[in-house]
Motif scaffolding. Sequence first.
Motif, PDB file in Angstrom:
ATOM      1  N   PRO A  29      68.199  -2.147  -2.391  1.00 34.42           N
ATOM      2  CA  PRO A  29      69.486  -2.441  -1.747  1.00 34.42           C
ATOM      3  C   PRO A  29      70.491  -3.141  -2.661  1.00 34.42           C
ATOM      4  N   ARG A  30      70.018  -3.751  -3.738  1.00 39.49           N
ATOM      5  CA  ARG A  30      70.951  -4.445  -4.625  1.00 39.49           C
ATOM      6  C   ARG A  30      71.576  -3.516  -5.644  1.00 39.49           C
ATOM      7  N   PHE A  31      71.025  -2.316  -5.771  1.00 39.03           N
ATOM      8  CA  PHE A  31      71.439  -1.435  -6.864  1.00 39.03           C
ATOM      9  C   PHE A  31      72.635  -0.567  -6.513  1.00 39.03           C
ATOM     10  N   VAL A  57      81.265   7.856  -7.496  1.00 37.20           N
ATOM     11  CA  VAL A  57      80.255   7.145  -6.697  1.00 37.20           C
ATOM     12  C   VAL A  57      79.420   6.198  -7.545  1.00 37.20           C
ATOM     13  N   ARG A  93      79.261   2.544  -6.575  1.00 38.97           N
ATOM     14  CA  ARG A  93      79.097   2.212  -5.159  1.00 38.97           C
ATOM     15  C   ARG A  93      77.631   2.036  -4.849  1.00 38.97           C
ATOM     16  N   ARG A  94      77.385   1.247  -3.808  1.00 30.83           N
ATOM     17  CA  ARG A  94      76.001   1.078  -3.379  1.00 30.83           C
ATOM     18  C   ARG A  94      75.688   2.163  -2.362  1.00 30.83           C
ATOM     19  N   ARG A 119      77.086   2.362   1.145  1.00 34.00           N
ATOM     20  CA  ARG A 119      78.466   2.762   1.389  1.00 34.00           C
ATOM     21  C   ARG A 119      78.673   4.267   1.284  1.00 34.00           C
ATOM     22  N   GLN A 152      75.546  12.252   1.056  1.00 32.61           N
ATOM     23  CA  GLN A 152      75.747  11.772  -0.318  1.00 32.61           C
ATOM     24  C   GLN A 152      74.527  11.004  -0.813  1.00 32.61           C
TER      25      GLN A 152
END
Lengths: 281, 522
Positions: B362-364, B401, B404-405, B408, B413
């Motif tokens: 989730p942090r990437f 993209v 972006r995480r 989002r 996508q």
Amino acid sequence: MTVLAVAAPARTGRRFRPGVWGAALFLALIALAAVAPGLLVHGGPGDANALDALTGPSAAHPFGTDANGRDVLTRVVYGARPSLLAGLGATGLGVAAGSLLGLLAALGGRVADEVVMRFMDVVLSLPTLLLALLVLTITGPGTLNSIYAIALYTAPSYARLVRVQAMVIRRSGFVEAATSLGLTRARVISRHLLPNAFAPLFVLATMEVGLAIVAASSLSFLGLGPRPPAPEWGAMLSAGRDYFSVAWWTAVFPGLAITLTVLSVTVAGRRLQLRSEGRSA
Amino acid sequence: MSGPLVEVAGLEVAFGDVRAVRDVSFTIGPGECVALVGESGSGKSVTARTLLGLTGDGADVRAATLRIDGADATGFTERRWRAVRGTKIGYVLQDALVSLDPLRPVGHEIAEALTLHRSLTRAERTARVVELLRAAGVPEPERRARQRPHELSGGLRQRALIASALACDPALLIADEPTTALDVTVQAQILRLLAERRAAGTALLLISHDLAVVAELADRVLVMKDGRVVEEGPVRDVLTAPAHAYTRTLLDAVPSTPKPAPARPPGEVVLAARGLVKDFKDRRAVDDVSFELRAGETLGIVGESGSGKTTTARLVLGLLDPDAGEAAVDGRPWHGLTAKERRELRRHVQVVYQDPLGSFDPRFTVRRVLDEALEVGGAPRRARRDRAVELLERVGLDASVLDRRPLRLSGGQRQRVAIARALAPGPRVLVCDEPVSALDVSVQAQVLDLLAGLQDDLGVAYLFISHHLGVIRRVSDRVLVLKDGRVVEAGDARRVLTEPRADYTRELLAAVPTLPSAEPAH
């Protein structure tokens, strides 16, 4: 191959947040007080004028004076350093020890898990203050020793949290994905498992900083922290309690300093955490 | 009672700036079955919830007409709405698997509606609960009523939910995606149950993203897109002769056409399973599964939940060790390899999951996700950015993209990014575990097209796992049918899916709802 149109990045929430700004400003002030108290107030924390004892807030003494006639504002400002040191030091040490133990329990196999967690249970089963008293009786009073004592009894809750987080994340999709990519176990742990396991720890720790400040204050009230003339918010709060009915300012201002610091640390910590997760609001 | 049960005209629902429902009008007559069809975010669930006064706090609801059973509902107080819920309109929530209170026996859950709206003695209530469960097709209703949700299968839970919605004999039953999380054979049973209720005179408002589910039940269908009704009419007309382009898109996207023969003949064996067995405690999850997968071809594995599909995938990915048999990638079996050799072998077999979001840290950001995969593939640091953009273009995205995480990004996508990541180390085999099950049907079609194109270009082999026979038909050269961990049938995809030999395969195929076709079946 067609290229999909991608919508513009969503707004990253750069709107004005008075709470966050207020917290940041207050923390900056406290940090300044801790580093260079002389810049904020004249005079030293021990300067006493017995004639001015217990006078209310005025232009000369914005926060009033205490029973010994010392300026409360000066003492609150000088109190920032030992209070912050105790809070941050104890929390830092507790987090470090707790995380190590938690990771050891989660990843070190069943025996390590049993040994570490039963030891944590023993520590948690002792009343916290009693444990701190025990430590301080052995080591003797002092700021550093009270930090050790507080770290010892906060470590188990961090250890538990880290252990559970690590166990959940170890089974998560992204850890499996990283493993199937062919990352080494050490890489998977350091790059994916640790940072994600620590995220909730961060929130807990920011709140615990406040509790640690309060705990350090309790210890100094019992005469086991910094010795009485030294300015320390908790000690001032405890001392002011005796005069609360006649001189509210002796207790209210140091108390306010603790409350606002804890509040600001929590607000700022929450904000940092949300940002680290890529969320706003 | 005469006149329509529900009459809606000019319905508008907005959440802040978002206009979820725009100018929607429809009526539902007694005993009629109306379907709302659309993709996620089309406003279909919001429309249904409006009929129950459940749009939520932030919602701004306006309507020229909103009449329920003849009464003007535009000014209904919460108290009036409560009288509508359960008695006039029964509501079967989405997510059958989690909508029941885990701590209470299902009988109590059903009895609650009776306690609220009917004055019955305890004994009468118990009798009514048993009767409702029996009517909903629950076997041994006396025993089941005393059980808690975790003791019931998904199909039984959905039946219990329907029973509770029907407790007070509502004239209209709203079912929001009633079969979405269910296996196809169970889905067929639930659809039969709903058809029975309709035959008994209950009107139905059916909400679904699945046109085929709707085709079997509905009289009339409303197709929704971005909050508007873009087409409506009798179900046969809409599905066989759609007037609106969007309806056609939805229909075309339903995967039903078989896969054309591969562009080049399959190459050497890149993935082999020989007599795989895996036990979990007292249960045998995978029982003697063998297959071979050649470069450039797709082997579909189809089966219902618990059939051992995912465990098989984990075995061939080397994430689980089999209790017997072996899995080999590029002729190299996983067992007996050192940790280092295993890591090197992993590059050759990559995986795409059903839930792409859960498979990303989730942090990437997308950049870091791809960078890590490229690093494993041995690309030097400086080349990685360009390679990342190349990969994104390959999967139909662009460099915008990168920073972006995944949170989002849209579902489609995200799955494209997951595919790009899986391709990054240059694998020979891609294991796709339900890769399109969580996607809207039109997005599903795009992702399946993407996978087909990549196979033609790169010659990568797919082990494609799905519970959805339409998807399997569309992507597979060969098919393996799993049931209870065993292979019940294997062979050429066309043969297995048109002339099944095993009873179970026949049962599966019979359970699949189908669209009415304009031309005679071929």
